[in-house]
Design a protein around this motif. Structure first.
Motif, PDB file in Angstrom:
ATOM      1  N   GLY A 143      87.225 -30.726 140.359  1.00 50.89           N
ATOM      2  CA  GLY A 143      87.516 -31.282 139.049  1.00 50.89           C
ATOM      3  C   GLY A 143      88.182 -32.638 139.137  1.00 50.89           C
ATOM      4  N   VAL A 183      88.775 -29.045 130.037  1.00 56.17           N
ATOM      5  CA  VAL A 183      88.884 -27.785 130.768  1.00 56.17           C
ATOM      6  C   VAL A 183      89.419 -26.649 129.898  1.00 56.17           C
ATOM      7  CG1 VAL A 183      90.118 -26.620 132.635  1.00 56.17           C
ATOM      8  CG2 VAL A 183      89.061 -28.817 133.041  1.00 56.17           C
ATOM      9  N   TYR A 201      84.769 -31.651 133.388  1.00 59.01           N
ATOM     10  CA  TYR A 201      85.237 -30.279 133.614  1.00 59.01           C
ATOM     11  C   TYR A 201      85.614 -30.071 135.073  1.00 59.01           C
ATOM     12  CZ  TYR A 201      83.438 -28.724 129.087  1.00 59.01           C
ATOM     13  OH  TYR A 201      83.215 -28.565 127.745  1.00 59.01           O
ATOM     14  N   SER A 202      86.661 -29.306 135.284  1.00 58.13           N
ATOM     15  CA  SER A 202      86.874 -28.678 136.580  1.00 58.13           C
ATOM     16  C   SER A 202      86.105 -27.366 136.533  1.00 58.13           C
ATOM     17  CB  SER A 202      88.356 -28.415 136.833  1.00 58.13           C
ATOM     18  OG  SER A 202      88.498 -27.601 137.980  1.00 58.13           O
TER      19      SER A 202
END
Length: 391
Positions: free
Chosen positions: A85, A183, A202-203
Motif C-alpha cells: 500500500g 483504505v 488502496y493498501s
C-alpha cells in the motif's frame, strides 16, 4: 460486464484463461517472457499490446487480472498494482510531482504517508498540511501552483471523514488532481470517483486480501495517468506486485463484499454497545449519529465502515490492560482482516509521530483501534465488554 453489480465483478471481472480453461485464475510465476522471433521482441518493446508482456516488473498476466478487476469495481479506466500500500501511495504522488510543485494534504495521515510527504519536500516539492475537516483551510491552502491534494477519506485511527466532493471542487478549480487513500472506506463503500477523486489508492494488504496473508497495493485512475506517468515511474523503480500475491488478492476479492458487510454490521453493534460505557471517554465510529461527520459518512459511503476507535478514560495503562484481557481479538497493527484485531496506535502504528502531533490528531495514550473481523458479533461484543471490566 459494465452492467454487473459489484459483487459479481469481484468474482468474474478481468478473467483471462489459458488454453487449458482453468477454473481458478492461473498463477504466472515467471519473471520474463519468450518471443517467437527477434522481430517480435523488437515490436513488443516498441509498443506492447494490452495482453502482451515483457518483464514481470512491467506487468504480468495474473497481476493484470487483479488490476482489471479492481478498476472495474472502483469505476476507473485502469489500475496499476504495487508491492504494498505504501508503494502505491508513494508512486501515486511521486509519479506526477517535480521540484516547484505544491501539494496540499490533510494533516490526519498515517505516519508513513507523512514520511513520503517529507521525502517530497527534500526534492523541492512544497507541502502544506491542513485540517482536513476545514474547507476554508483547504480553500486557503490550494493555489495555482498546487499540483495535487491528498487525504485519507476516513482517517487512521481517529476516523475523521473528509468531504471528498467539496475538496475535489476546490482542487479542480485550481487544476489540481485529487488523490484519495481509500483504505478505511473499502472498495465496497467507495464512491470516491463518483464524488470527484481522480486517483484512488488502496493498501490491498487490508480488506482486499482479508486473510493476513500478503502485502499488496493498487492505484486506480484514468488510463492516461495509469499507463503514462504512473506506469513509467513504477516500471523503472521496481515496486512490482508479485504474481503469487496477485493470485492471493484475487482469491480474497471474491468474498470482499460479504466480509465487509458483515464486519460493518458488527462494527455498528460494537460501537452502540460502547458509546455509553463508563470506562470509555469517547467512541469514534462514523455510523453512530453522535459522530461529527455522521451525515457525511452516510451520504459518502452509506455505512460506518469496519473500524471502531475508543478512547479509554484511564489512559495507556488501562489500554494495555484492556488489550491484554481480550480473548478473541488479536493484538496486531494490521486491519481489515477476517480476524478481529485490536491496536494501540500511540505506541505502534503512530509511535514515531512527535507528542504534539499525536495530541493535535487526537491519538491519545488511551486510544484503541478495533478492526472488526467476521467472527460472531455477539462473541466480539461480549469479549470487549468483559475485557473492559479489568481496567
Amino acid at each position: 460486464m459494465s452492467d454487473w453489480k459489484p459483487r459479481t465483478k469481484m468474482v468474474h471481472a478481468g478473467v483471462k484463461r489459458s488454453q487449458w480453461g482453468e477454473m481458478a485464475e492461473a498463477i504466472h510465476l515467471t519473471q520474463g517472457f519468450v518471443y517467437e522471433s527477434a522481430e517480435a521482441a523488437e515490436a513488443r518493446f516498441i509498443e506492447a499490446g494490452r495482453d502482451e508482456f515483457i518483464y514481470a516488473r512491467y506487468g504480468n498476466p495474473t497481476v493484470r487480472i487483479f488490476e482489471d478487476r479492481i478498476a472495474a469495481i472502483e469505476g476507473t479506466e485502469d489500475a496499476f498494482a504495487t508491492a504494498s500500500g505504501m508503494a502505491a501511495v508513494n508512486a501515486a504522488l511521486t509519479a506526477i510531482l517535480k521540484a516547484g510543485d505544491h501539494v496540499v494534504a490533510a494533516r490526519a495521515l498515517f505516519g508513513s504517508c507523512l514520511y513520503v510527504l517529507d521525502i517530497l519536500k527534500r526534492f523541492g516539492v512544497a507541502v502544506t498540511l491542513v485540517d482536513g475537516l476545514d474547507l476554508a483551510a483547504w480553500a486557503s491552502a490550494i493555489t495555482p501552483a498546487t499540483r495535487a491534494v491528498f487525504f485519507e477519506s476516513v482517517s487512521n485511527p481517529t476516523l475523521e471523514v473528509i468531504d471528498i466532493a467539496a475538496v475535489a471542487r476546490l482542487a479542480h478549480a485550481a487544476g489540481a488532481l485529487v488523490i484519495v487513500d481509500n483504505v478505511f472506506a473499502t472498495p465496497i463503500n467507495s464512491r470516491a470517483v463518483e464524488l470527484g477523486a481522480d486517483i484512488v489508492v488502496y493498501s490491498a494488504t487490508k480488506h482486499i486480501d482479508g486473510g493476513g496473508r500478503c502485502l499488496g497495493g493498487v492505484v486506480c485512475g484514468s488510463r492516461d495517468y495509469i499507463r503514462g506517468p504512473l506506469e513509467t515511474y513504477l516500471k523503472h523503480t521496481g515496486a512490482a506486485l508479485s504474481p503469487f500475491n496477485a493470485w492471493v488478492l484475487l482469491s480474497g476479492m471474491q468474498t470482499l463484499d460479504l466480509r465487509v458487510r458483515a464486519q460493518t454490521a458488527s462494527a455498528l453493534a460494537l460501537a452502540e454497545a460502547l458509546e455509553a460505557h463508563p470506562a470509555v471517554a469517547r467512541t469514534l465510529y462514523p455510523g453512530l449519529p453522535s459522530h461529527p461527520q455522521h451525515a457525511l459518512a452516510m451520504a459518502q459511503m452509506g455505512a460506518g465502515g469496519t473500524i471502531v476507535s475508543i478512547e479509554l478514560k484511564a489512559g495507556q495503562k488501562a489500554a494495555f490492560a484492556f488489550l491484554n484481557a481480550l480473548k478473541i481479538w488479536l493484538i496486531s497493527n494490521n486491519l481489515g482482516d477476517a480476524r478481529s484485531i485490536a491496536t494501540h496506535p500511540a505506541t505502534t502504528t503512530h509511535q514515531r509521530l512527535p507528542a504534539e502531533q499525536k495530541a493535535l490528531l487526537g491519538i491519545t495514550p488511551g486510544l484503541v483501534r478495533l478492526s472488526l473481523g467476521i467472527e460472531d458479533t455477539g462473541d466480539l461484543v461480549a469479549d470487549v465488554l468483559e475485557a473492559l471490566t479489568v481496567i
